[in-house]
Design a protein around this motif. Structure first.
Motif, mmCIF file in Angstrom:
data_model
loop_
_atom_site.group_PDB
_atom_site.id
_atom_site.type_symbol
_atom_site.label_atom_id
_atom_site.label_comp_id
_atom_site.label_asym_id
_atom_site.label_seq_id
_atom_site.Cartn_x
_atom_site.Cartn_y
_atom_site.Cartn_z
ATOM 1 N N GLY A 106 0.923 -1.206 -0.070
ATOM 2 C CA GLY A 106 -0.051 0.044 -0.167
ATOM 3 C C GLY A 106 0.764 1.106 -0.208
ATOM 4 N N GLU A 107 0.755 2.252 -0.981
ATOM 5 C CA GLU A 107 1.647 3.274 -0.949
ATOM 6 C C GLU A 107 0.588 4.563 -0.881
ATOM 7 N N LEU A 108 0.902 5.478 -0.031
ATOM 8 C CA LEU A 108 0.050 6.637 0.271
ATOM 9 C C LEU A 108 -0.004 7.604 -0.908
ATOM 10 N N LEU A 109 -0.868 8.430 -1.415
ATOM 11 C CA LEU A 109 -0.701 9.191 -2.459
ATOM 12 C C LEU A 109 -0.464 10.667 -1.920
ATOM 13 N N ASN A 110 -0.838 11.119 -0.689
ATOM 14 C CA ASN A 110 -0.618 12.148 -0.027
ATOM 15 C C ASN A 110 -1.054 12.382 1.314
ATOM 16 N N GLY A 111 -0.170 11.542 2.401
ATOM 17 C CA GLY A 111 -0.726 11.616 3.726
ATOM 18 C C GLY A 111 -1.554 10.147 4.195
ATOM 19 N N PRO A 112 -1.486 9.919 5.418
ATOM 20 C CA PRO A 112 -2.303 8.895 5.842
ATOM 21 C C PRO A 112 -3.621 8.610 5.347
ATOM 22 N N THR A 113 -4.118 7.338 5.578
ATOM 23 C CA THR A 113 -5.549 7.236 5.136
ATOM 24 C C THR A 113 -6.099 6.164 6.237
ATOM 25 N N GLN A 114 -7.403 6.021 6.259
ATOM 26 C CA GLN A 114 -8.020 4.968 6.917
ATOM 27 C C GLN A 114 -8.898 4.230 6.122
ATOM 28 N N ASP A 115 -8.837 2.852 6.215
ATOM 29 C CA ASP A 115 -9.511 2.145 5.355
ATOM 30 C C ASP A 115 -10.451 1.097 5.675
ATOM 31 N N PHE A 116 -11.466 0.851 5.457
ATOM 32 C CA PHE A 116 -12.707 -0.046 5.888
ATOM 33 C C PHE A 116 -12.137 -1.517 5.137
ATOM 34 N N ASN A 117 -12.012 -2.476 6.172
ATOM 35 C CA ASN A 117 -11.640 -3.853 5.592
ATOM 36 C C ASN A 117 -12.559 -4.917 6.010
ATOM 37 N N LEU A 118 -13.098 -5.349 4.824
ATOM 38 C CA LEU A 118 -13.994 -6.668 4.963
ATOM 39 C C LEU A 118 -13.272 -7.948 4.576
ATOM 40 N N MET A 119 -12.909 -8.936 5.256
ATOM 41 C CA MET A 119 -12.517 -10.141 5.013
ATOM 42 C C MET A 119 -13.177 -11.413 5.492
ATOM 43 N N TRP A 120 -13.264 -12.236 4.632
ATOM 44 C CA TRP A 120 -14.125 -13.690 4.773
ATOM 45 C C TRP A 120 -13.398 -14.714 4.146
ATOM 46 N N ARG A 121 -13.788 -16.021 4.912
ATOM 47 C CA ARG A 121 -13.044 -17.124 4.568
ATOM 48 C C ARG A 121 -13.901 -17.689 3.331
ATOM 49 N N ARG A 122 -13.136 -17.642 2.255
ATOM 50 C CA ARG A 122 -13.931 -18.021 0.808
ATOM 51 C C ARG A 122 -14.530 -19.382 0.749
ATOM 52 N N SER A 123 -14.027 -20.283 1.332
ATOM 53 C CA SER A 123 -14.605 -21.658 1.443
ATOM 54 C C SER A 123 -15.761 -21.938 2.033
ATOM 55 N N SER A 124 -16.235 -20.827 3.046
ATOM 56 C CA SER A 124 -17.657 -21.163 3.880
ATOM 57 C C SER A 124 -18.248 -20.010 4.018
ATOM 58 N N ILE A 125 -18.075 -18.784 3.554
ATOM 59 C CA ILE A 125 -18.830 -17.677 3.720
ATOM 60 C C ILE A 125 -18.908 -16.819 2.161
ATOM 61 N N ASP A 126 -20.168 -16.487 1.950
ATOM 62 C CA ASP A 126 -20.373 -15.266 0.841
ATOM 63 C C ASP A 126 -20.668 -13.971 1.549
ATOM 64 N N ALA A 127 -19.942 -12.997 1.035
ATOM 65 C CA ALA A 127 -20.016 -11.423 1.571
ATOM 66 C C ALA A 127 -20.110 -10.755 0.077
ATOM 67 N N GLN A 128 -20.938 -9.677 0.702
ATOM 68 C CA GLN A 128 -21.416 -8.504 -0.394
ATOM 69 C C GLN A 128 -21.141 -7.336 0.378
ATOM 70 N N LEU A 129 -20.642 -6.201 -0.213
ATOM 71 C CA LEU A 129 -20.723 -4.826 0.346
ATOM 72 C C LEU A 129 -21.183 -3.832 -0.483
ATOM 73 N N TRP A 130 -21.998 -3.053 0.155
ATOM 74 C CA TRP A 130 -22.697 -1.793 -0.776
ATOM 75 C C TRP A 130 -22.519 -0.446 -0.202
ATOM 76 N N HIS A 131 -22.236 0.416 -0.711
ATOM 77 C CA HIS A 131 -22.158 1.948 -0.355
ATOM 78 C C HIS A 131 -23.338 2.649 -0.690
ATOM 79 N N ARG A 132 -24.042 3.275 0.162
ATOM 80 C CA ARG A 132 -25.379 3.621 0.062
ATOM 81 C C ARG A 132 -25.591 4.989 0.891
ATOM 82 N N PRO A 133 -26.388 5.946 0.209
ATOM 83 C CA PRO A 133 -26.677 7.058 0.832
ATOM 84 C C PRO A 133 -28.249 6.838 1.616
ATOM 85 N N LEU A 134 -28.181 7.563 2.638
ATOM 86 C CA LEU A 134 -29.365 7.292 3.583
ATOM 87 C C LEU A 134 -30.092 8.781 3.682
#
Length: 206
Positions: A106-134
């Protein structure tokens, strides 16, 4: 301990100030763990966290894991994979899904970042992620055996249902876990932006 069958027992809000801060597996950075679902042998089945990237650094390797990374804050992050692929995650919330075995820096473009990280075991879990306005109400149904997570990027929300869950501020996360034999229903009201995650057991025949 057997799990209660009520909505309240299976649904919770995790305030941002309760996330557990720990070193990356490779020691090259820090992460704040939001949630880790226990699996067999002390390993987790899936996990939510926020990576704090303060300098260019190699990512940890996770065999058998798929992951999705979403830029939360900062000016951007370049993902430089050892196989030659290069991707940039730019504001406001660009994201990428990739295998945990792939070596990258990971290379920073201009200063620190914070990043949401979803991880799942592919043999046993299905995962989906959406970005939504409320804007107004949102209804979330958790089917039997599924778990939903709602991470509030910005704004403020409350639960317009009988769950008794506390309102959420920006940075908080709600976890909704349906049991194997029943569903959950929650109504979220307010304004802002959300990351919505659904994880469920993988169908062996799928």
């Amino acid at each position: 301990m057997s799990a209660p069958s009520t909505q309240l027992a299976r649904s919770r809000v995790v305030p941002a100030n309760e996330y557990r801060r720990e070193r990356w597996r490779n020691g090259a950075g820090w992460t704040r763990e939001i949630w880790a679902e226990p699996g067999e042998g002390g390993e987790w089945l899936w996990r939510l966290s926020i990576a704090e990237i303060e300098q260019d650094a190699p990512f940890s390797r996770f065999d058998g894991i798929d992951r999705e990374l979403v830029l939360l804050s900062g000016n951007g992050l370049r993902l430089r994979f050892d196989d030659g692929e290069v991707r940039e995650l730019l504001p406001p919330h660009e994201r990428m899904r990739f295998a945990g075995e792939r070596a990258l820096t990971g290379e920073l473009l201009n200063g620190p970042t914070q990043d949401f990280n979803l991880m799942w075991r592919r043999s046993s879990i299905d995962a989906q992620l959406w970005h939504r306005p409320l804007v107004g109400p949102m209804v979330i149904f958790a089917d039997a055996g599924a778990t939903w997570a709602v991470h509030l990027l910005a704004g403020r929300v409350r639960f317009a249902d009988e769950s008794g869950l506390l309102p959420m501020e920006a940075g908080d996360t709600a976890i909704f876990q349906a049991g194997p034999d029943h569903r959950l229903r929650h109504v979220i009201e307010g304004g802002g932006e959300l990351l919505v995650v659904r994880v469920q057991p993988r169908n062996p025949s799928g």
